[in-house]
Design a protein around this motif. Sequence first.
Motif, PDB file in Angstrom:
ATOM      1  N   SER A  87       0.103  31.067 -43.607  1.00  0.00           N
ATOM      2  CA  SER A  87       0.548  30.780 -44.972  1.00  0.00           C
ATOM      3  C   SER A  87       1.896  31.445 -45.220  1.00  0.00           C
ATOM      4  N   PRO A  88       2.877  30.696 -45.759  1.00  0.00           N
ATOM      5  CA  PRO A  88       4.202  31.285 -45.988  1.00  0.00           C
ATOM      6  C   PRO A  88       4.179  32.323 -47.101  1.00  0.00           C
ATOM      7  N   LEU A  89       4.973  33.361 -46.907  1.00  0.00           N
ATOM      8  CA  LEU A  89       5.155  34.375 -47.946  1.00  0.00           C
ATOM      9  C   LEU A  89       6.018  33.837 -49.079  1.00  0.00           C
ATOM     10  N   ALA A  90       6.992  33.005 -48.725  1.00  0.00           N
ATOM     11  CA  ALA A  90       7.894  32.391 -49.704  1.00  0.00           C
ATOM     12  C   ALA A  90       8.472  31.123 -49.094  1.00  0.00           C
ATOM     13  N   SER A  91       8.961  30.238 -49.955  1.00  0.00           N
ATOM     14  CA  SER A  91       9.541  28.990 -49.480  1.00  0.00           C
ATOM     15  C   SER A  91      10.710  28.602 -50.376  1.00  0.00           C
ATOM     16  N   GLY A  92      11.741  28.022 -49.766  1.00  0.00           N
ATOM     17  CA  GLY A  92      12.922  27.607 -50.512  1.00  0.00           C
ATOM     18  C   GLY A  92      13.396  26.248 -50.048  1.00  0.00           C
ATOM     19  N   SER A  93      14.593  25.882 -50.437  1.00  0.00           N
ATOM     20  CA  SER A  93      15.122  24.564 -50.108  1.00  0.00           C
ATOM     21  C   SER A  93      15.506  24.441 -48.634  1.00  0.00           C
ATOM     22  N   ILE A  94      15.854  25.567 -47.994  1.00  0.00           N
ATOM     23  CA  ILE A  94      16.285  25.535 -46.594  1.00  0.00           C
ATOM     24  C   ILE A  94      15.127  25.786 -45.641  1.00  0.00           C
ATOM     25  N   GLY A  95      14.298  26.756 -45.964  1.00  0.00           N
ATOM     26  CA  GLY A  95      13.215  27.111 -45.057  1.00  0.00           C
ATOM     27  C   GLY A  95      12.133  27.891 -45.762  1.00  0.00           C
ATOM     28  N   GLN A  96      11.218  28.463 -44.975  1.00  0.00           N
ATOM     29  CA  GLN A  96      10.147  29.274 -45.526  1.00  0.00           C
ATOM     30  C   GLN A  96       9.969  30.508 -44.665  1.00  0.00           C
ATOM     31  N   VAL A  97       9.339  31.529 -45.247  1.00  0.00           N
ATOM     32  CA  VAL A  97       9.230  32.835 -44.601  1.00  0.00           C
ATOM     33  C   VAL A  97       7.762  33.149 -44.339  1.00  0.00           C
ATOM     34  N   HIS A  98       7.480  33.597 -43.120  1.00  0.00           N
ATOM     35  CA  HIS A  98       6.141  34.019 -42.727  1.00  0.00           C
ATOM     36  C   HIS A  98       6.190  35.468 -42.257  1.00  0.00           C
ATOM     37  N   LEU A  99       5.101  36.190 -42.445  1.00  0.00           N
ATOM     38  CA  LEU A  99       4.981  37.537 -41.901  1.00  0.00           C
ATOM     39  C   LEU A  99       4.426  37.464 -40.487  1.00  0.00           C
ATOM     40  N   ALA A 100       4.868  38.396 -39.649  1.00  0.00           N
ATOM     41  CA  ALA A 100       4.402  38.439 -38.258  1.00  0.00           C
ATOM     42  C   ALA A 100       4.455  39.876 -37.758  1.00  0.00           C
ATOM     43  N   LYS A 101       3.851  40.091 -36.585  1.00  0.00           N
ATOM     44  CA  LYS A 101       3.867  41.395 -35.924  1.00  0.00           C
ATOM     45  C   LYS A 101       4.599  41.256 -34.594  1.00  0.00           C
ATOM     46  N   LEU A 102       5.472  42.205 -34.301  1.00  0.00           N
ATOM     47  CA  LEU A 102       6.156  42.220 -33.012  1.00  0.00           C
ATOM     48  C   LEU A 102       5.235  42.857 -31.966  1.00  0.00           C
ATOM     49  N   ARG A 103       4.855  42.104 -30.971  1.00  0.00           N
ATOM     50  CA  ARG A 103       3.914  42.612 -29.975  1.00  0.00           C
ATOM     51  C   ARG A 103       4.514  43.716 -29.116  1.00  0.00           C
ATOM     52  N   HIS A 104       5.821  43.614 -28.848  1.00  0.00           N
ATOM     53  CA  HIS A 104       6.428  44.605 -27.963  1.00  0.00           C
ATOM     54  C   HIS A 104       6.800  45.892 -28.685  1.00  0.00           C
ATOM     55  N   ALA A 105       6.702  45.883 -30.037  1.00  0.00           N
ATOM     56  CA  ALA A 105       7.085  47.072 -30.801  1.00  0.00           C
ATOM     57  C   ALA A 105       6.050  48.173 -30.618  1.00  0.00           C
TER      58      ALA A 105
END
Length: 228
Positions: A3-21
């Motif tokens: 599920s997107p955290l936010a969405s706009g006219s250009i794209g949308q934002v999702h949260l994720a975790k960096l596995r290598h971090a």
Amino acid sequence: EESPLASGSIGQVHLAKLRHAQQNETVAVKVQHPNLTERLALDMTILRRLAALAAHLAPDMRIGETADQFALNFEAQLDFRDEALNLDKFAANFSSSFWSAVVSFPRPIRGLVSHDVLVETYEEGESVATFLTRSGTREVGEWKQDKKGQWYMVQKGDEGKKRYAGTANVGDLRSNIALCGVQAYLKMLIWDNYIHADLHPGNVLIRVERIRPWARLQRWLVMGNPSA
């Protein structure tokens, strides 16, 4: 997250975790809407043709030029690699201990930036819109100057209370937010000549943190108010 955290006219934002971090870092993944380049090209072609027709009815209003400028500005946002460069520029401009205590910008994750996808650090905070609700009454008083030439306002009905220009009310979070916002914008406009031109509430987050002693001392030396 699906599920997107936010969405706009250009794209949308999702949260994720960096596995290598090492600390399982949370990041924000900005993804461009599918086939946006093709659909935008069609939309802008239609817009320009309609503007050309409208220009015949009102030739003095320069409708065609306005449509061209709108289309160019929109098309310039399609390459997220340019956005990553802008984020790096803003971060460098506000990298001093004084400014980093006031404003922070997301940092692009190296190797995870492309034309259609931008992975950046996740910045927590509340939308500035949360703090825009007016409460209380507007201050009314008389502006005067002290012996040092500094302007202050004496509120009606309270002759002993002074409010100096450019200072926030002690304990008033909204006043401090407004002061920090004006400072940051004027720095971009006057000092850096490099302005963030999309400062709508979705792009401005407020996060309350305790600043370090050195940054607090700097704000006191510059402004005379370490809490601002």
